[in-house]
Design a protein around this motif. Sequence first.
Motif, short mmCIF file in Angstrom:
data_model
loop_
_atom_site.label_atom_id
_atom_site.label_comp_id
_atom_site.label_asym_id
_atom_site.label_seq_id
_atom_site.Cartn_x
_atom_site.Cartn_y
_atom_site.Cartn_z
N VAL A 1 -15.07 -5.36 -2.14
CA VAL A 1 -13.87 -4.55 -2.24
C VAL A 1 -13.00 -4.74 -1.00
CG1 VAL A 1 -12.99 -2.16 -2.28
CG2 VAL A 1 -14.92 -2.83 -3.75
N ILE A 2 -11.69 -4.89 -1.22
CA ILE A 2 -10.73 -5.02 -0.13
C ILE A 2 -9.83 -3.79 -0.15
CG2 ILE A 2 -8.82 -6.36 0.83
CD1 ILE A 2 -10.10 -8.85 -0.49
N SER A 3 -9.93 -2.99 0.88
CA SER A 3 -9.21 -1.72 0.96
C SER A 3 -8.11 -1.83 2.02
CB SER A 3 -10.18 -0.59 1.32
OG SER A 3 -9.54 0.66 1.32
N THR A 4 -6.91 -1.41 1.68
CA THR A 4 -5.80 -1.49 2.62
C THR A 4 -5.46 -0.12 3.19
OG1 THR A 4 -3.45 -2.07 2.91
CG2 THR A 4 -4.11 -1.31 0.72
N SER A 5 -5.13 -0.11 4.46
CA SER A 5 -4.76 1.13 5.15
C SER A 5 -3.28 1.47 5.02
CB SER A 5 -5.11 1.03 6.65
OG SER A 5 -6.48 0.85 6.85
N THR A 6 -2.55 0.73 4.19
CA THR A 6 -1.10 0.92 4.13
C THR A 6 -0.71 2.39 3.96
OG1 THR A 6 0.95 0.32 3.00
CG2 THR A 6 -1.02 0.49 1.64
N SER A 7 0.30 2.80 4.73
CA SER A 7 0.72 4.20 4.68
C SER A 7 1.82 4.46 3.67
CB SER A 7 1.20 4.65 6.07
OG SER A 7 2.28 3.85 6.49
N GLY A 8 2.41 3.39 3.11
CA GLY A 8 3.50 3.65 2.18
C GLY A 8 3.74 2.60 1.13
N LEU A 9 3.22 1.39 1.32
CA LEU A 9 3.43 0.33 0.34
C LEU A 9 2.63 0.61 -0.93
CD1 LEU A 9 3.22 -2.78 2.71
CD2 LEU A 9 5.28 -1.69 1.81
N LEU A 10 3.12 0.07 -2.05
CA LEU A 10 2.46 0.29 -3.33
C LEU A 10 1.37 -0.76 -3.56
CD1 LEU A 10 5.50 1.16 -5.63
CD2 LEU A 10 4.05 2.70 -4.29
N MET A 11 0.22 -0.29 -4.02
CA MET A 11 -0.91 -1.17 -4.25
C MET A 11 -0.58 -2.25 -5.28
SD MET A 11 -4.00 -1.50 -3.11
CE MET A 11 -3.73 -3.25 -3.08
N SER A 12 0.20 -1.92 -6.30
CA SER A 12 0.55 -2.89 -7.34
C SER A 12 1.34 -4.06 -6.77
CB SER A 12 1.35 -2.21 -8.45
OG SER A 12 0.54 -1.28 -9.15
N ASP A 13 2.17 -3.79 -5.77
CA ASP A 13 2.92 -4.87 -5.12
C ASP A 13 2.01 -5.73 -4.25
OD1 ASP A 13 5.29 -3.99 -6.27
OD2 ASP A 13 5.81 -2.71 -4.55
N LEU A 14 1.06 -5.09 -3.60
CA LEU A 14 0.17 -5.80 -2.68
C LEU A 14 -0.80 -6.74 -3.40
CD1 LEU A 14 -0.64 -2.85 -0.24
CD2 LEU A 14 0.63 -4.93 0.35
N GLN A 15 -1.22 -6.37 -4.60
CA GLN A 15 -2.26 -7.12 -5.27
C GLN A 15 -1.73 -8.20 -6.21
OE1 GLN A 15 -2.80 -3.74 -8.75
NE2 GLN A 15 -4.63 -4.43 -7.73
N LYS A 16 -0.41 -8.31 -6.34
CA LYS A 16 0.17 -9.11 -7.41
C LYS A 16 -0.15 -10.60 -7.33
CE LYS A 16 4.69 -9.42 -5.08
NZ LYS A 16 6.14 -9.08 -5.19
N ASP A 17 -0.32 -11.14 -6.13
CA ASP A 17 -0.59 -12.58 -5.99
C ASP A 17 -2.01 -12.89 -5.53
OD1 ASP A 17 2.06 -13.23 -6.71
OD2 ASP A 17 2.75 -13.00 -4.64
N THR A 18 -2.91 -11.94 -5.68
CA THR A 18 -4.28 -12.13 -5.19
C THR A 18 -5.15 -12.82 -6.23
OG1 THR A 18 -4.91 -9.92 -5.94
CG2 THR A 18 -4.11 -10.13 -3.67
N GLN A 19 -6.26 -13.39 -5.78
CA GLN A 19 -7.18 -14.08 -6.68
C GLN A 19 -7.96 -13.10 -7.55
OE1 GLN A 19 -9.61 -16.30 -3.93
NE2 GLN A 19 -8.15 -18.00 -3.78
N HIS A 20 -8.35 -11.98 -6.94
CA HIS A 20 -9.13 -10.97 -7.66
C HIS A 20 -8.46 -9.60 -7.46
CE1 HIS A 20 -12.50 -13.64 -8.58
NE2 HIS A 20 -12.34 -14.14 -7.38
#
Length: 315
Positions: A117-136
Motif C-alpha cells: 500500500v502507498i499512502s500519501t500525506s497530501t493535505s489537499g490534493l485529490l487522491m483520484s488525480d494522484l493515482q491516475k497514471d500509476t501502475q497499480h
Amino acid sequence: MIGSSAADIKTIGIIGAGTIGSSWAAYFLATGRDVHAWDPADGADKKIRAFVENAWPALEALGVTVDGASPDRLTVQSTSAAAAEPADFIQESAPERLDVKLALYKDFEPATRPEVVISTSTSGLLMSDLQKDTQHPERFVLGHPFNPPHLIPLVEVLGGAKTDPAVVDWTVDFYNAIGKKAIKLFKEVPGHVANRMQAAIWREAIHLAQEGVASVADVDAAIAYGPGIRWALMGPNLTFHLAGGEGGMENFVEHLGPPTASWWADLGSPNFTDAVKKLLIEGVAEETEGKSVKELASIRDKRLLAVLKALNETA
C-alpha cells in the motif's frame, strides 16, 4: 498488504522526508519498525536523523516506543526507489504539488512490490488525480496526518476513484493498530475534513480582526483559552450535545439551533488583500513578542505532550 496484519508490516518506506516525512519516520521507528527514508534535499541524512533524535524523548514520554525500537533502525537511501524496494508499507510526504508527486510515483512505484500500500500525506490534493497514471492505482490511498505526525494522533484515510475499498479499510485498521486515530472519509473534497474545518475557523478569525472586533492576539486567545480546550477532548457535535443539557443534541438544535444559524449569515468571507496580509503579519508579530518559529514550535510541542499524556491517562 491486504490480508496482512499490522504486525506483518516490518519495514516502512518514507518517500519525502521534510518536516512531515521525518516526523512520520520517527513515529514508525518508535513502533519498532525499520524505516528506509529518502529525501532529495541537500544534507537529508543529517536532517532526518536530527529530527528523529529530537523527537525521541517525546515519543518515550508518551509511551509510544516499544521494546526493540531504536533510531538506529533508520536507513537513509540515495534514491526513492531504494527506499521503496524493501518496504511493506509506504508513506509518501512529498511537496504539495501534483506534478511533483506524479513524477515521483513514476520513480519509485516500479521498485515497489505490487501488494504494498502507498499512502500519501497530501493535505489537499485529490487522491483520484494522484493515482491516475500509476501502475497499480488500486493500492494508492490517502493517509493525511496532522502536524506533527509523531505527536498528533489523527490520520484521515480516503481512497480515490480507482482505489480498492479493501485497501482503504486495511489502511484505517493499520493506522489504528499502531496507535493512531484514523478516520475514514466517504468522498473526496479539497482539504479533506480537518483542514476544511480549520480553514473555516481561520476565515472567521481573519474577518473579526479585519473588522476591528478584536486584535489578532485576542482572536487567538478566544479560541486557545475557550472552545479550543474543549475541542481537545471532543469535537463540535459532541460539545453541543453536552451544551443541550439533559436533552442533549435534540434540545440544542430545537432551542439553540436557530440563534446559532442566525450567526452563520453574518460570518465573513475575507480575501488576502495587501491590507489583510499586513494585519495578520503585524498582529502575529505583536502576539509572539519576538519569539522565533522554532521557539514557538518547541512551546507548542511541550504543551501538546502534556495534553496527550492527560488524554491517555483518562482514556
